[in-house]
Design a protein around this motif. Structure first.
Motif, PDB file in Angstrom:
ATOM      1  N   PRO A 170       0.797  -1.230   0.000  1.00 12.17           N
ATOM      2  CA  PRO A 170       0.000   0.000   0.000  1.00 12.17           C
ATOM      3  C   PRO A 170       0.834   1.287   0.000  1.00 12.17           C
ATOM      4  O   PRO A 170       0.494   2.230  -0.721  1.00 12.17           O
ATOM      5  CB  PRO A 170      -0.843  -0.116   1.265  1.00 12.17           C
ATOM      6  N   GLY A 206      -8.065  -5.657  -1.410  1.00 16.36           N
ATOM      7  CA  GLY A 206      -9.021  -4.629  -0.975  1.00 16.36           C
ATOM      8  C   GLY A 206      -9.602  -4.826   0.421  1.00 16.36           C
ATOM      9  O   GLY A 206     -10.721  -4.397   0.679  1.00 16.36           O
ATOM     10  N   THR A 221      -5.989   2.175  -0.334  1.00 14.53           N
ATOM     11  CA  THR A 221      -6.890   1.342  -1.143  1.00 14.53           C
ATOM     12  C   THR A 221      -7.520   2.150  -2.273  1.00 14.53           C
ATOM     13  O   THR A 221      -7.669   1.664  -3.389  1.00 14.53           O
ATOM     14  CB  THR A 221      -8.000   0.734  -0.259  1.00 14.53           C
TER      15      THR A 221
HETATM   16  S1  SF4 Z   1      -6.450  -2.916   0.763  1.00 17.83           S
HETATM   17 FE1  SF4 Z   1      -5.709  -4.689   1.904  1.00 17.83          FE
HETATM   18  S2  SF4 Z   1      -4.635  -5.951   0.387  1.00 17.83           S
HETATM   19 FE2  SF4 Z   1      -4.860  -3.877  -0.458  1.00 17.83          FE
HETATM   20  S3  SF4 Z   1      -2.986  -2.875   0.103  1.00 17.83           S
HETATM   21 FE3  SF4 Z   1      -4.502  -2.356   1.708  1.00 17.83          FE
HETATM   22  S4  SF4 Z   1      -4.162  -3.912   3.294  1.00 17.83           S
HETATM   23 FE4  SF4 Z   1      -3.134  -4.635   1.431  1.00 17.83          FE
END
Ligand code: SF4
Ligand code: SF4
Ligand code: FES
Lengths: 236, 115
Positions: A170, A206, A221
């Motif tokens: 992220p 997500g 996100t």
């Molecule tokens: S939404 Fe979840 S999977 Fe995507 S980067 Fe953030 S913590 Fe990681």
């Protein structure tokens, strides 16, 4: 009762065969201190305890750690926010190799940051004074540029735990989008090409662990969703 | 750029798109079958068999079979790369999944055009 039970993760790669938890009792005199204050009090009791910190005001991003199960910056996290039943458990950021006590090896995290080329690229000749940006164009960078690279988000992301060598994570993706969204940057296509594989962006599932912990209130996100949109628009 | 050769499409975005599109096909097929059963409470062999004699139903069903295979492959590929860290073990599992999906598709075609 103003005595706080603190349990700290201890590990010294040179002398310990395995990590262990060390327990302390700290008298807070009823004050709602920051977790970093507690660490400094622990350090006064046991000078072998190692942790990182610098600015003590949520700016440098050095003291990301896991406090009672949630990642955050110790310097801006008041006890009242994390302590339950008078108990505080401090661990290093999850998923990265521990060097000593609360200090982790951030090499993989920085490697992913480096991969997205976190600097402005512009193929046009530089104007005499500066590259101008309208207020509207500047607004697009809000919620992106504030990241201090504390790694709280990436180390709470299961996708980053499983594939820290392939999934940008992220923090890196937020930075990637920060440059794609910048009107002064002309390298968006190259940036997209570098991450258009099944791992770099698309391992994000997500689940928003990143959003949940970011001490600066940022939303990686959403940035990842925008990158996905750009990739789609480019590829169809 | 992380290179891979065993994923379904050649890029992350194609895998992602295939997974979404096949999910829509499967959702439509499920809704259709459930609705068909609700509208035919006394469903007998003749009606059911007549439904699958129709060309459009065979095309729709074949599309659903292929969607299941593609959807399952992209999903299981992701899971195998997350959890199986040993390269040969991963390749073994991936090969097994591909062969199994291939068998199911061929078998499905046989059922669909047989009978
Ligand atoms: S939404 Fe979840 S999977 Fe995507 S980067 Fe953030 S913590 Fe990681
Ligand atoms: S996005 Fe937030 S949690 Fe992640 S590195 Fe930047 S400031 Fe830290
Ligand atoms: S010490 Fe700088 S962010 Fe906490």
């Amino acid at each position: 009762m103003s005595t706080l039970q603190v349990s700290v993760y201890r590990y010294n790669a040179e002398t310990d065969s395995a990590p262990y938890m060390q327990d302390f009792e700290i008298d807070t005199h009823g004050r709602d201190l920051m977790v970093l204050n507690i660490l400094q009090m622990l350090k006064a009791k046991d000078s072998t305890l190692v942790f990182r910190a610098s600015c003590r005001e949520g700016v440098c991003g050095s003291d990301g750690m896991n406090m009672n199960g949630k990642n955050g910056l110790a310097c801006v996290t008041p006890l009242s926010e994390v302590v339950k039943n008078n108990k505080l458990v401090l661990r290093p950021l999850p998923g990265l190799p521990v060097m000593r006590d609360l200090v982790v090896d951030m090499a993989l995290f920085y490697k992913q940051y480096e991969r997205i080329q976190p600097y402005l690229q512009n193929e046009n000749p530089a104007p005499a004074i500066e590259r101008l940006q309208s207020p509207e164009e500047r607004d697009k960078l809000d919620g992106l540029y504030e990241c201090i690279l504390c790694a709280c988000c990436s180390t709470s992301c299961p996708s980053f735990w499983w594939n820290p060598d392939k999934f940008v994570g992220p923090a890196g993706l937020l930075w990637a989008y920060r440059f794609m969204a910048d009107s002064r940057d002309t390298a968006t296509r190259d940036r997209l090409a570098e991450i258009d594989d099944p791992f770099s962006v698309f391992r994000c599932r997500g689940i928003m662990n990143c959003v949940n912990v970011c001490p600066k209130g940022l939303n990686p996100t959403r940035a990842i969703g925008k990158i996905r949109e750009l990739l789609m628009a480019n590829a169809t | 750029m992380v290179t891979n050769i065993t994923n379904l499409g050649r890029s992350g975005v194609s895998d992602w798109l295939i997974q979404r599109v096949t999910a829509i096909v499967l959702a439509l097929y499920t809704v259709f079958i459930v609705a068909y059963m609700l509208f035919h409470p006394e469903l007998d062999y003749a009606t059911w068999s007549a439904l699958f004699q129709r060309t459009w139903m065979r095309i729709f069903t074949l599309l659903a079979f292929l969607s299941i295979a593609a959807h399952a492959w992209s999903g299981l590929w992701i899971i195998s790369t997350d959890y199986i860290k040993h390269a040969y073990a991963r390749l073994g599992v991936q090969t097994f999944i591909i062969v199994a999906l291939f068998v199911f598709v061929v078998w499905g075609v046989q059922v669909l055009w047989g009978a």
